[in-house]
Design a protein around this motif. Structure first.
Motif, PDB file in Angstrom:
ATOM      1  N   SER A   1      -4.204   8.265  -2.545  1.00 42.84           N
ATOM      2  CA  SER A   1      -5.068   7.292  -1.873  1.00 42.84           C
ATOM      3  C   SER A   1      -6.443   7.183  -2.539  1.00 42.84           C
ATOM      4  CB  SER A   1      -5.228   7.640  -0.398  1.00 42.84           C
ATOM      5  OG  SER A   1      -5.749   8.944  -0.239  1.00 42.84           O
TER       6      SER A   1
ATOM      7  N   GLU B   1      -7.101   5.855   6.896  1.00 42.75           N
ATOM      8  CA  GLU B   1      -8.288   4.997   6.971  1.00 42.75           C
ATOM      9  C   GLU B   1      -8.161   3.792   6.044  1.00 42.75           C
ATOM     10  OE1 GLU B   1     -10.989   5.099   8.894  1.00 42.75           O
ATOM     11  OE2 GLU B   1     -11.089   7.130   9.659  1.00 42.75           O
ATOM     12  N   LEU B   2      -7.678   4.040   4.842  1.00 42.54           N
ATOM     13  CA  LEU B   2      -7.510   2.955   3.870  1.00 42.54           C
ATOM     14  C   LEU B   2      -6.420   1.988   4.323  1.00 42.54           C
ATOM     15  CD1 LEU B   2      -8.538   1.751   1.261  1.00 42.54           C
ATOM     16  CD2 LEU B   2      -6.999   3.269   0.002  1.00 42.54           C
ATOM     17  N   ASP B   3      -5.348   2.514   4.879  1.00 43.80           N
ATOM     18  CA  ASP B   3      -4.279   1.673   5.418  1.00 43.80           C
ATOM     19  C   ASP B   3      -4.829   0.773   6.533  1.00 43.80           C
ATOM     20  OD1 ASP B   3      -1.738   0.598   5.788  1.00 43.80           O
ATOM     21  OD2 ASP B   3      -1.013   2.284   6.972  1.00 43.80           O
TER      22      ASP B   3
ATOM     23  N   MET C   1      -7.814   3.614  -3.696  1.00 49.97           N
ATOM     24  CA  MET C   1      -9.106   3.127  -3.221  1.00 49.97           C
ATOM     25  C   MET C   1     -10.016   2.783  -4.398  1.00 49.97           C
ATOM     26  SD  MET C   1     -11.739   4.805  -0.557  1.00 49.97           S
ATOM     27  CE  MET C   1     -13.457   4.411  -0.639  1.00 49.97           C
TER      28      MET C   1
ATOM     29  N   THR D   1      -8.927  -0.414  -5.911  1.00 48.33           N
ATOM     30  CA  THR D   1      -9.237  -1.540  -5.038  1.00 48.33           C
ATOM     31  C   THR D   1     -10.720  -1.895  -5.159  1.00 48.33           C
ATOM     32  OG1 THR D   1      -7.473  -0.868  -3.525  1.00 48.33           O
ATOM     33  CG2 THR D   1      -9.092  -2.423  -2.683  1.00 48.33           C
TER      34      THR D   1
ATOM     35  N   LEU E   1     -16.427   2.884   3.792  1.00 49.46           N
ATOM     36  CA  LEU E   1     -15.344   3.862   3.792  1.00 49.46           C
ATOM     37  C   LEU E   1     -15.622   4.970   2.784  1.00 49.46           C
ATOM     38  CD1 LEU E   1     -12.580   4.776   4.818  1.00 49.46           C
ATOM     39  CD2 LEU E   1     -11.542   3.282   3.097  1.00 49.46           C
ATOM     40  N   GLU E   2     -16.111   4.605   1.617  1.00 46.87           N
ATOM     41  CA  GLU E   2     -16.428   5.607   0.598  1.00 46.87           C
ATOM     42  C   GLU E   2     -17.532   6.551   1.062  1.00 46.87           C
ATOM     43  OE1 GLU E   2     -17.313   5.884  -4.181  1.00 46.87           O
ATOM     44  OE2 GLU E   2     -17.492   3.948  -3.188  1.00 46.87           O
TER      45      GLU E   2
ATOM     46  N   LEU F   1      -7.924   9.951   4.519  1.00 50.18           N
ATOM     47  CA  LEU F   1      -8.211   8.783   3.698  1.00 50.18           C
ATOM     48  C   LEU F   1      -7.019   7.833   3.628  1.00 50.18           C
ATOM     49  CD1 LEU F   1     -10.241   7.246   1.993  1.00 50.18           C
ATOM     50  CD2 LEU F   1      -9.469   8.571   0.008  1.00 50.18           C
ATOM     51  N   ASP F   2      -5.802   8.375   3.531  1.00 50.02           N
ATOM     52  CA  ASP F   2      -4.600   7.520   3.500  1.00 50.02           C
ATOM     53  C   ASP F   2      -4.576   6.580   4.703  1.00 50.02           C
ATOM     54  OD1 ASP F   2      -3.923   9.131   1.376  1.00 50.02           O
ATOM     55  OD2 ASP F   2      -2.029   9.826   2.209  1.00 50.02           O
TER      56      ASP F   2
ATOM     57  N   TYR G   1       0.839  -1.199   0.000  1.00 47.87           N
ATOM     58  CA  TYR G   1       0.000   0.000   0.000  1.00 47.87           C
ATOM     59  C   TYR G   1       0.880   1.256   0.000  1.00 47.87           C
ATOM     60  CZ  TYR G   1      -3.243   3.587   1.607  1.00 47.87           C
ATOM     61  OH  TYR G   1      -3.969   4.745   1.737  1.00 47.87           O
TER      62      TYR G   1
ATOM     63  N   LEU H   1     -15.406  -1.383   1.921  1.00 46.27           N
ATOM     64  CA  LEU H   1     -15.005  -0.306   1.014  1.00 46.27           C
ATOM     65  C   LEU H   1     -16.155   0.656   0.752  1.00 46.27           C
ATOM     66  CD1 LEU H   1     -12.850  -2.441  -1.402  1.00 46.27           C
ATOM     67  CD2 LEU H   1     -12.023  -0.490  -0.052  1.00 46.27           C
TER      68      LEU H   1
END
Length: 109
Positions: free
Chosen positions: A30, A101-103, A34, A37, A85-86, A98-99, A21, A82
């Motif tokens: 990110s 949270e996605l991590d 995302m 992904t 999160l979106e 976002l970086d 990542y 996902l």
């Protein structure tokens, strides 16, 4: 890098997922990671349900190979995570950026 990251999400260690990542973030932001992904999870779901997938044969072959590590319940769990999160991102509901949270998502789901 996204295919390698997706392979890792299918079964590699959390440390490897985190490293991949971070590599992806060096190449892109990110938001794009995302989006890619999400796209990959959707393509895997399409392949799982034998839906038509546009693209060259090597893409379809790669998806079929990745499916070996993605049971349907795992795909649906990822799709839901996902999506949530979106929604948080688009409605201003993220606790972290976002970086981060996605991590967290990639290394904990």
């Amino acid at each position: 890098v996204i295919f390698t990251l997706m392979d890792a999400l299918g079964g590699a260690s959390k440390a490897k997922v985190h490293d991949l990542y971070q590599q992806a973030l060096k190449l892109d932001n990110s938001h794009h990671v995302m989006a890619m992904t999400v796209r990959q999870i959707r393509l895997l779901l399409q392949a799982k349900y034998n839906q038509p997938i546009a693209g060259p044969p090597f893409v379809k072959a790669k998806l079929k190979k990745q499916l070996q590590h993605w049971p349907i319940d795992k795909l649906l769990k990822w799709h839901q995570a996902l999506y949530e999160l979106e929604v948080k991102f688009k409605t201003g509901g993220l606790t972290l950026d976002l970086d981060q949270e996605l991590d967290l998502l990639l290394t904990s789901t």
